[in-house]
Write a protein that holds these residues in place. Sequence first.
Motif, short mmCIF file in Angstrom:
data_model
loop_
_atom_site.label_atom_id
_atom_site.label_comp_id
_atom_site.label_asym_id
_atom_site.label_seq_id
_atom_site.Cartn_x
_atom_site.Cartn_y
_atom_site.Cartn_z
N ASP A 288 10.80 3.17 -1.11
CA ASP A 288 10.19 4.03 -2.13
C ASP A 288 9.71 5.32 -1.48
N GLY A 289 10.48 6.36 -1.63
CA GLY A 289 10.17 7.64 -1.01
C GLY A 289 11.43 8.26 -0.46
N ASN B 270 6.65 4.52 -9.84
CA ASN B 270 6.24 4.76 -8.46
C ASN B 270 6.43 6.23 -8.13
N THR C 198 0.81 -1.22 0.00
CA THR C 198 0.00 0.00 0.00
C THR C 198 0.84 1.27 0.00
N ARG C 199 2.16 1.13 0.02
CA ARG C 199 3.05 2.28 0.15
C ARG C 199 2.66 3.12 1.36
N ALA D 52 10.36 -1.73 -1.92
CA ALA D 52 9.08 -1.04 -1.77
C ALA D 52 9.09 -0.15 -0.52
N LEU D 53 9.73 -0.60 0.55
CA LEU D 53 9.81 0.19 1.77
C LEU D 53 10.73 1.40 1.58
N ARG E 269 6.94 2.50 7.23
CA ARG E 269 8.00 1.87 6.45
C ARG E 269 9.29 1.75 7.27
N GLU F 23 2.93 11.23 8.15
CA GLU F 23 4.30 11.06 7.68
C GLU F 23 5.35 11.48 8.71
N VAL G 232 4.56 10.50 -3.34
CA VAL G 232 3.26 10.91 -2.80
C VAL G 232 3.15 12.43 -2.84
#
Length: 674
Positions: A264-265, A347, A217-218, A261-262, A224, A380, A350
């Motif tokens: 990603d950001g 990706n 689900t990001r 994926a974790l 994360r 966040e 956000v």
Amino acid sequence: MDVDTFLDHFFGPGNAAWPMRDPRSPAAGFLADYLALLTDQSDVPYILPRNEPGNPRKYVYVIPRLRRQATAVREWLTAFVVPSHAAFVSRPEALRAGDLVDDAVAAFVGHRRVYVLEHPQESSRDVWAALARMRRTIKQRPATYRSEPVPVGRLLAEFDLAMAAGDHRATAELLARLEGTGLSGMNLTYLAIKRLARLGSHGELLRLPALRDVVATRPPAPVREAILDAIHSTALAGPLADGNTEAAREAVVLHGEVVPALADGPLAGFGVEALAVIALAASATADLALWDRLRHEDDVWQRLGAAWPDLLNSAGYPASVAERPATLPPLSPTTTEEAPAEGLEDNPPVIWPSAARVGSWLELVRAIANSQDIGALIAEEAWRSWPPAAASDSALAQLLDGLDNDGAERAWMIVGAFVDSDGYGQPASHTAEAFLTNALTHNRFRSNDMAGIVALLEITLRGGLPAAGYRSLLDDLGAESDRWISVSQASVVLDICDVVARAPSPDNEARLRLFQLLLAPLALQRGRLEADQLALARLINEEFDLGLVWTSQTTPSPNLNSTPTSAGQVLLYSLDEGALRRASSVLERFAPALNVQLSNDHVGSRQLKQWVQRADIIVMATRCATHAATGFIRSTARPDARIREAEGAGSASLLRAVTAALSESGAIGASVSS
């Protein structure tokens, strides 16, 4: 300021409502009932008129006796007077600094949360008739208690505050309550993950059935990072501590598929434990794009190199990457948008709401005042990268104090983040006091709030208060203590007393008044208190010569000289050194056979590892505790060690957890009462 002095100033220059305070004038007769309010013990606010020379408009000052009563007074005025007969003055502040009358009001009651009503001359009769009805109704009203459904936002605020304050019991209860509120299952899982991470329960976190769904689900950055920290604690901490990078690479392969994926950001907000997992996963899975991202974020690379100097040199990264220059220039936001890194174009980052673009605590409170949506920002935890709240402490407090009722309710949503940001460093004491005022004004005395109230009080007093502010705060805190004091809340009461006892005190009489208000009800029910609670109460009683009686035939002084060897080694962990010392002193008194070790280490260390492995009982206060330390303690402890979390961060909470663990081990009974 006494009553006569106040009246001399209030009806002096700038107010012609009662010239010369002539007792034979019609004004004296008209004001008799309102002047009597100045000396009675009711909850009716003070009500006094003001007529400014040359101004056709008339004013009425409605003055809450205590700052915490301001919300109730506003509700009464809205019900009886406003807007039918008068209006609240529209100037920015009801009381103007430098105005002789206004300054006299503030000096008399000790606060500036006063309501000034404005009305034309022709409405005077109706205004005062409405005020008279309000006065009579307040005096005659019976005590009532209402139980209303708690909004989801308030429950979430309670959860954040309880987690920041280290009350794991409250967070478990609140999670259960949130299940029936319409909050999505995934959001509930996010909260569960954050809670388990704070407790250092990393193994349990990684066993959550929905964990892979969460990764897909990001989730917000804190979730994360919590998962990455759990991977580090359970799989990598041992090999890395031994300098075995190859074993760490092999261990991370088991989780390698979820790490990209974790990651990603933004990575800059992650701790070095999470970054180490990402770096090892990039190496173990030959993920060139992920490795490039680490190298492109200069601050991330420097922190990794400082924390794990051997990791980056011996991890066996792809040769094409290793041959690149040791330092790459950081990418600007524009470059990132024009040329996204390989593997990231599918990706996109956000996009937060506009309110989330704030970059300081001051901007955050301004966003709250402007009713902006701050939900994504809080989720966040963007505040972790901001300058500390102490940097703008006075301005923050002023903004918080100036919020209206709705704003104060919205501001309570960030109180958990504020407590979590403290870290026992330089305190934002004025801001903490403003949040305490918010709690007192809005009667936030639910059991789930109390550990947070203790935390806010500790931050406030750690920074020091002038005598007048100190006296006002303690008196306000004690004014409605009878609404929440009970034997079931004894540890909270004792935590508050201990915080006040350990803090600087510019007014000893105010401190003694609070101790009497809080401890006297417990002394009357001493037969129902636990051994640790009695020991701490007696210690405070002796230190301040309170004269309360804590012993009787049914509550003898506890004696644990016969504590079994199997429960002899106790480790207390907290970032609050004062609470650790006080808890240790009490344990020396009521359990002298125990060997007590104290730790406030922020991360795992060789010394902490030795203490943990020797301990039979480990008690952790998780307020502001780092994932690294609590996770390290759990992963290092012996399988037969009893690990308990304190339900708060104060001395009494630590002692309560120790006693519970001793009782479970058979060292003592559950209670010393007959």
